[in-house]
Scaffold this active site. Sequence first.
Site, PDB file in Angstrom:
ATOM      1  N   GLY A 165      25.536  33.279  34.047  1.00  0.00           N
ATOM      2  CA  GLY A 165      24.824  33.805  35.209  1.00  0.00           C
ATOM      3  C   GLY A 165      25.593  34.844  35.986  1.00  0.00           C
ATOM      4  O   GLY A 165      25.035  35.521  36.861  1.00  0.00           O
ATOM      5  N   PHE A 166      26.872  35.013  35.672  1.00  0.00           N
ATOM      6  CA  PHE A 166      27.710  35.947  36.419  1.00  0.00           C
ATOM      7  C   PHE A 166      27.238  37.387  36.241  1.00  0.00           C
ATOM      8  O   PHE A 166      27.295  38.200  37.184  1.00  0.00           O
ATOM      9  CB  PHE A 166      29.159  35.793  35.973  1.00  0.00           C
ATOM     10  N   TYR A 217      24.969  16.599  26.771  1.00  0.00           N
ATOM     11  CA  TYR A 217      24.413  17.220  27.974  1.00  0.00           C
ATOM     12  C   TYR A 217      23.731  16.149  28.828  1.00  0.00           C
ATOM     13  O   TYR A 217      22.727  15.556  28.416  1.00  0.00           O
ATOM     14  CB  TYR A 217      23.397  18.300  27.627  1.00  0.00           C
ATOM     15  N   PRO A 256      24.811  34.104  27.069  1.00  0.00           N
ATOM     16  CA  PRO A 256      24.773  35.563  26.901  1.00  0.00           C
ATOM     17  C   PRO A 256      24.757  36.332  28.226  1.00  0.00           C
ATOM     18  O   PRO A 256      24.927  37.552  28.225  1.00  0.00           O
ATOM     19  CB  PRO A 256      23.482  35.788  26.113  1.00  0.00           C
TER      20      PRO A 256
END
Length: 331
Positions: free
Chosen positions: A213-214, A58, A209
Amino acid sequence: MTLRQHPIGSQGLVAGVEGLGTFGMTAAYGTRDDAEAVATVHRALDLGVTMFDTADMYGAGAAEELLGRALGQRRGEAVIATKVGGVTLDETGSIVGPANGRPDYLRTAVDRSLRRLGVDHIDLLYLHRVDPAVPVRESFGALGELVAAGKVGYLGISEAAPTSIANAHATAPLSAVQTEYSLFTRDVESNGVLDTVRELGIGFVAYSPLGRGFLTGGVRDLADLPDGDFRRTWPRLAGDNLDRNLVIVDRISDIAKRENLSPARLALAWVLGQGVTAIPGTKRRGYLAENVAAAQVELSPAIRAELDAAAPVGAAVGARYTPVAMAAIEE
């Protein structure tokens, strides 16, 4: 508001039912804001969040460095979970090859993660991706040695198929399997992964989860995403896929409105209600508070059934990742 703690797996690991993902703090989701990210980590600790999830890849190691700085003197309050082996990194953090499960590489990668995090041990270490060129038992033989040496507390594996999970667990006991799971991505219910972890007494950790963000309802168009946001290349937002997937989001939003909940809180409460640990990622305190509040929501069987019908297994249109990234995921 204090987050409930629970056992993850059967090896002794305990953490909050909800953790904090750090993927977006240094990469992938637009502009970086280290000050707000650090404040978010501190606020998470105050709210009872104990698991902080990161990975060596990351931000070319920047996420681990940021998390280590943010925890500082509060390191003892945190369960640090990181991942190695998802790609091959050089000493600068640059990607120089694909998934790497070779024992010598994993030992080196863990030492680098320890330095970046500024700690003497990692609480939970995942093999980020299974290397098809290395038997998973060989990889976990080396990881088990790191547990014995005190560099690692507990072990996990990410995005692995049931056979690899079982073979890894037979070599060095797993505490957690981490895989994408949400109302938008329910593959683990049909591909044997959830059945396998429950049979073997392994904990399950759900990343993304909120469907990246959708499921919050805040993304209606690519224009809603900042420049540099990796979701601009996400197959599920491409072309007609976006409109078809928004139908699912709207169904969930309608239920949330009726129940006087935000779509995010409802969707996250559904995941937590599956008896798993969720690690929604955010770099902002406002979103963090919303996410943690979801742990206080108990959904009735009737609402759960309604959500199951609104977003059944396989409903989302489009692949979870780009073709290159999907090739690294065991199915």
